[in-house]
Design a protein around this motif. Structure first.
Motif, PDB file in Angstrom:
ATOM      1  N   LYS A 173       0.904  -1.178  -0.049  1.00 41.52           N
ATOM      2  CA  LYS A 173      -0.032  -0.016  -0.117  1.00 41.52           C
ATOM      3  C   LYS A 173       1.035   1.018  -0.032  1.00 41.52           C
ATOM      4  CE  LYS A 173      -3.887  -1.956   2.288  1.00 41.52           C
ATOM      5  NZ  LYS A 173      -4.779  -1.873   3.555  1.00 41.52           N
ATOM      6  N   LYS A 174       0.400   2.276  -0.877  1.00 42.43           N
ATOM      7  CA  LYS A 174       1.233   3.315  -0.919  1.00 42.43           C
ATOM      8  C   LYS A 174       1.174   4.195   0.387  1.00 42.43           C
ATOM      9  CE  LYS A 174       0.105   6.149  -4.078  1.00 42.43           C
ATOM     10  NZ  LYS A 174      -0.662   6.756  -5.427  1.00 42.43           N
ATOM     11  N   PRO A 175       2.074   4.867   0.979  1.00 47.04           N
ATOM     12  CA  PRO A 175       2.051   5.491   2.306  1.00 47.04           C
ATOM     13  C   PRO A 175       1.111   6.568   2.454  1.00 47.04           C
ATOM     14  CG  PRO A 175       4.308   5.403   1.087  1.00 47.04           C
ATOM     15  CD  PRO A 175       3.470   4.825   0.117  1.00 47.04           C
ATOM     16  N   SER A 176       0.599   7.195   1.243  1.00 47.13           N
ATOM     17  CA  SER A 176      -0.391   7.933   1.418  1.00 47.13           C
ATOM     18  C   SER A 176      -1.861   7.128   1.759  1.00 47.13           C
ATOM     19  CB  SER A 176      -0.710   8.926   0.144  1.00 47.13           C
ATOM     20  OG  SER A 176      -1.034   7.844  -0.780  1.00 47.13           O
ATOM     21  N   ILE A 177      -2.130   6.178   1.026  1.00 49.39           N
ATOM     22  CA  ILE A 177      -3.185   5.384   1.461  1.00 49.39           C
ATOM     23  C   ILE A 177      -3.165   4.811   2.745  1.00 49.39           C
ATOM     24  CG2 ILE A 177      -4.364   3.141   0.910  1.00 49.39           C
ATOM     25  CD1 ILE A 177      -3.819   3.735  -2.177  1.00 49.39           C
ATOM     26  N   ARG A 178      -2.134   4.399   3.244  1.00 46.09           N
ATOM     27  CA  ARG A 178      -1.847   3.912   4.808  1.00 46.09           C
ATOM     28  C   ARG A 178      -2.128   4.886   5.425  1.00 46.09           C
ATOM     29  NH1 ARG A 178       3.741   2.000   5.335  1.00 46.09           N
ATOM     30  NH2 ARG A 178       3.276   0.757   3.195  1.00 46.09           N
ATOM     31  N   ASN A 179      -1.596   6.103   5.445  1.00 48.70           N
ATOM     32  CA  ASN A 179      -1.983   7.206   6.231  1.00 48.70           C
ATOM     33  C   ASN A 179      -3.504   7.676   6.213  1.00 48.70           C
ATOM     34  OD1 ASN A 179      -1.120   9.151   8.101  1.00 48.70           O
ATOM     35  ND2 ASN A 179      -0.810  10.807   6.282  1.00 48.70           N
ATOM     36  N   LYS A 180      -4.196   7.486   5.180  1.00 45.56           N
ATOM     37  CA  LYS A 180      -5.529   7.751   5.015  1.00 45.56           C
ATOM     38  C   LYS A 180      -6.387   6.592   6.174  1.00 45.56           C
ATOM     39  CE  LYS A 180      -5.976  10.301   0.735  1.00 45.56           C
ATOM     40  NZ  LYS A 180      -6.077   9.998  -0.558  1.00 45.56           N
ATOM     41  N   GLU A 181      -5.855   5.538   5.795  1.00 50.68           N
ATOM     42  CA  GLU A 181      -6.601   4.362   6.622  1.00 50.68           C
ATOM     43  C   GLU A 181      -6.169   4.551   7.963  1.00 50.68           C
ATOM     44  OE1 GLU A 181      -5.200   0.915   4.877  1.00 50.68           O
ATOM     45  OE2 GLU A 181      -6.599   0.877   3.218  1.00 50.68           O
ATOM     46  N   LYS A 182      -5.168   5.046   8.387  1.00 48.65           N
ATOM     47  CA  LYS A 182      -4.640   5.383   9.878  1.00 48.65           C
ATOM     48  C   LYS A 182      -5.556   6.276  10.473  1.00 48.65           C
ATOM     49  CE  LYS A 182      -0.803   5.880  12.818  1.00 48.65           C
ATOM     50  NZ  LYS A 182       0.737   6.217  12.664  1.00 48.65           N
ATOM     51  N   LEU A 183      -5.779   7.394   9.722  1.00 44.28           N
ATOM     52  CA  LEU A 183      -6.687   8.641  10.097  1.00 44.28           C
ATOM     53  C   LEU A 183      -8.196   8.329  10.276  1.00 44.28           C
ATOM     54  CD1 LEU A 183      -5.038  11.502   8.038  1.00 44.28           C
ATOM     55  CD2 LEU A 183      -4.859  10.982  10.679  1.00 44.28           C
ATOM     56  N   ALA A 184      -8.543   7.323   9.372  1.00 41.58           N
ATOM     57  CA  ALA A 184      -9.993   6.916   9.118  1.00 41.58           C
ATOM     58  C   ALA A 184     -10.082   5.930  10.628  1.00 41.58           C
ATOM     59  CB  ALA A 184     -10.411   6.406   7.793  1.00 41.58           C
ATOM     60  N   ALA A 185      -9.075   5.288  10.713  1.00 40.38           N
ATOM     61  CA  ALA A 185      -9.500   4.392  11.711  1.00 40.38           C
ATOM     62  C   ALA A 185      -9.486   5.042  13.072  1.00 40.38           C
ATOM     63  CB  ALA A 185      -8.357   3.159  12.018  1.00 40.38           C
ATOM     64  N   ALA A 186      -8.641   6.221  13.202  1.00 41.83           N
ATOM     65  CA  ALA A 186      -8.533   6.650  14.588  1.00 41.83           C
ATOM     66  C   ALA A 186      -9.881   7.515  14.571  1.00 41.83           C
ATOM     67  CB  ALA A 186      -7.435   7.862  14.533  1.00 41.83           C
ATOM     68  N   ASP A 187     -10.365   8.212  13.739  1.00 37.74           N
ATOM     69  CA  ASP A 187     -11.606   8.859  13.468  1.00 37.74           C
ATOM     70  C   ASP A 187     -12.805   8.027  13.981  1.00 37.74           C
ATOM     71  OD1 ASP A 187     -13.226  11.344  13.298  1.00 37.74           O
ATOM     72  OD2 ASP A 187     -13.776  10.578  11.078  1.00 37.74           O
ATOM     73  N   LYS A 188     -12.777   6.843  13.483  1.00 31.91           N
ATOM     74  CA  LYS A 188     -13.782   5.779  13.792  1.00 31.91           C
ATOM     75  C   LYS A 188     -13.674   5.616  15.462  1.00 31.91           C
ATOM     76  CE  LYS A 188     -15.414   1.044  12.620  1.00 31.91           C
ATOM     77  NZ  LYS A 188     -15.307  -0.013  11.791  1.00 31.91           N
ATOM     78  N   ARG A 189     -12.446   5.268  15.911  1.00 31.94           N
ATOM     79  CA  ARG A 189     -12.447   5.033  17.306  1.00 31.94           C
ATOM     80  C   ARG A 189     -12.737   6.171  18.152  1.00 31.94           C
ATOM     81  NH1 ARG A 189      -7.302   3.015  15.794  1.00 31.94           N
ATOM     82  NH2 ARG A 189      -6.197   5.005  16.545  1.00 31.94           N
ATOM     83  N   ARG A 190     -12.568   7.298  17.681  1.00 34.38           N
ATOM     84  CA  ARG A 190     -13.026   8.694  18.245  1.00 34.38           C
ATOM     85  C   ARG A 190     -14.444   8.735  18.450  1.00 34.38           C
ATOM     86  NH1 ARG A 190     -10.723  12.181  15.118  1.00 34.38           N
ATOM     87  NH2 ARG A 190      -8.685  11.326  15.758  1.00 34.38           N
ATOM     88  N   LYS A 191     -15.029   8.604  17.211  1.00 34.81           N
ATOM     89  CA  LYS A 191     -16.397   8.519  17.233  1.00 34.81           C
ATOM     90  C   LYS A 191     -17.200   7.626  18.179  1.00 34.81           C
ATOM     91  CE  LYS A 191     -17.089  10.612  12.728  1.00 34.81           C
ATOM     92  NZ  LYS A 191     -17.520  10.371  11.367  1.00 34.81           N
ATOM     93  N   LYS A 192     -16.677   6.206  18.126  1.00 35.24           N
ATOM     94  CA  LYS A 192     -17.210   5.268  18.905  1.00 35.24           C
ATOM     95  C   LYS A 192     -16.985   5.562  20.467  1.00 35.24           C
ATOM     96  CE  LYS A 192     -16.686   0.164  19.753  1.00 35.24           C
ATOM     97  NZ  LYS A 192     -16.056  -1.060  19.187  1.00 35.24           N
ATOM     98  N   ALA A 193     -16.061   6.096  21.032  1.00 29.24           N
ATOM     99  CA  ALA A 193     -15.828   6.495  22.271  1.00 29.24           C
ATOM    100  C   ALA A 193     -16.684   7.637  22.707  1.00 29.24           C
ATOM    101  CB  ALA A 193     -14.238   6.842  22.408  1.00 29.24           C
ATOM    102  N   ASN A 194     -16.743   8.499  21.756  1.00 30.04           N
ATOM    103  CA  ASN A 194     -17.959   9.687  22.044  1.00 30.04           C
ATOM    104  C   ASN A 194     -19.578   9.031  22.040  1.00 30.04           C
ATOM    105  OD1 ASN A 194     -15.982  11.471  22.124  1.00 30.04           O
ATOM    106  ND2 ASN A 194     -16.381  12.148  19.999  1.00 30.04           N
ATOM    107  N   VAL A 195     -19.664   7.986  21.241  1.00 35.10           N
ATOM    108  CA  VAL A 195     -21.000   7.615  21.437  1.00 35.10           C
ATOM    109  C   VAL A 195     -21.204   6.720  22.703  1.00 35.10           C
ATOM    110  CG1 VAL A 195     -22.572   5.823  20.435  1.00 35.10           C
ATOM    111  CG2 VAL A 195     -21.493   7.173  19.111  1.00 35.10           C
ATOM    112  N   LYS A 196     -20.030   6.177  23.019  1.00 35.65           N
ATOM    113  CA  LYS A 196     -20.302   5.391  24.343  1.00 35.65           C
ATOM    114  C   LYS A 196     -20.149   6.491  25.448  1.00 35.65           C
ATOM    115  CE  LYS A 196     -18.026   0.997  25.478  1.00 35.65           C
ATOM    116  NZ  LYS A 196     -16.679   0.344  25.276  1.00 35.65           N
ATOM    117  N   TYR A 197     -19.403   7.348  25.565  1.00 35.80           N
ATOM    118  CA  TYR A 197     -19.554   8.336  26.764  1.00 35.80           C
ATOM    119  C   TYR A 197     -21.079   9.011  26.743  1.00 35.80           C
ATOM    120  CZ  TYR A 197     -18.216  12.194  29.549  1.00 35.80           C
ATOM    121  OH  TYR A 197     -18.095  13.409  30.465  1.00 35.80           O
TER     122      TYR A 197
END
Length: 74
Positions: free
Chosen positions: A44-68
């Motif tokens: 995977k190109k580094p740019s795509i890997r970075n986009k996936e990493k940011l998307a996963a972090a955003d998903k975790r953040r949203k999940k934590a906010n819903v839980k909270y």
């Protein structure tokens, strides 16, 4: 980041093959062999890997906010 994985499991009369295989799988999981294998299956190109990493972090953040927000209403 290359690591030398050498996992050795001794099989004897007491342990048995099935339990030794389970132990081997646990060691592979704990050393991250499976995760590394899946990561290297395709490039995977580094740019795509970075986009996936940011998307996963955003998903975790949203999940934590819903839980909270669920627990704060009670």
């Amino acid at each position: 980041m290359d690591q030398d994985y050498s996992i050795k499991i001794d099989i004897d009369e007491k342990i048995g093959v099935e339990r030794a295989l389970k132990k081997f799988k646990r060691f592979c999981e704990s050393y991250g062999v499976i995760r590394e294998y899946r990561k290297r299956q395709e490039y995977k190109k580094p740019s795509i890997r970075n986009k996936e990493k940011l998307a996963a972090a955003d998903k975790r953040r949203k999940k934590a906010n819903v839980k909270y927000s669920r627990t704060s209403k009670m």
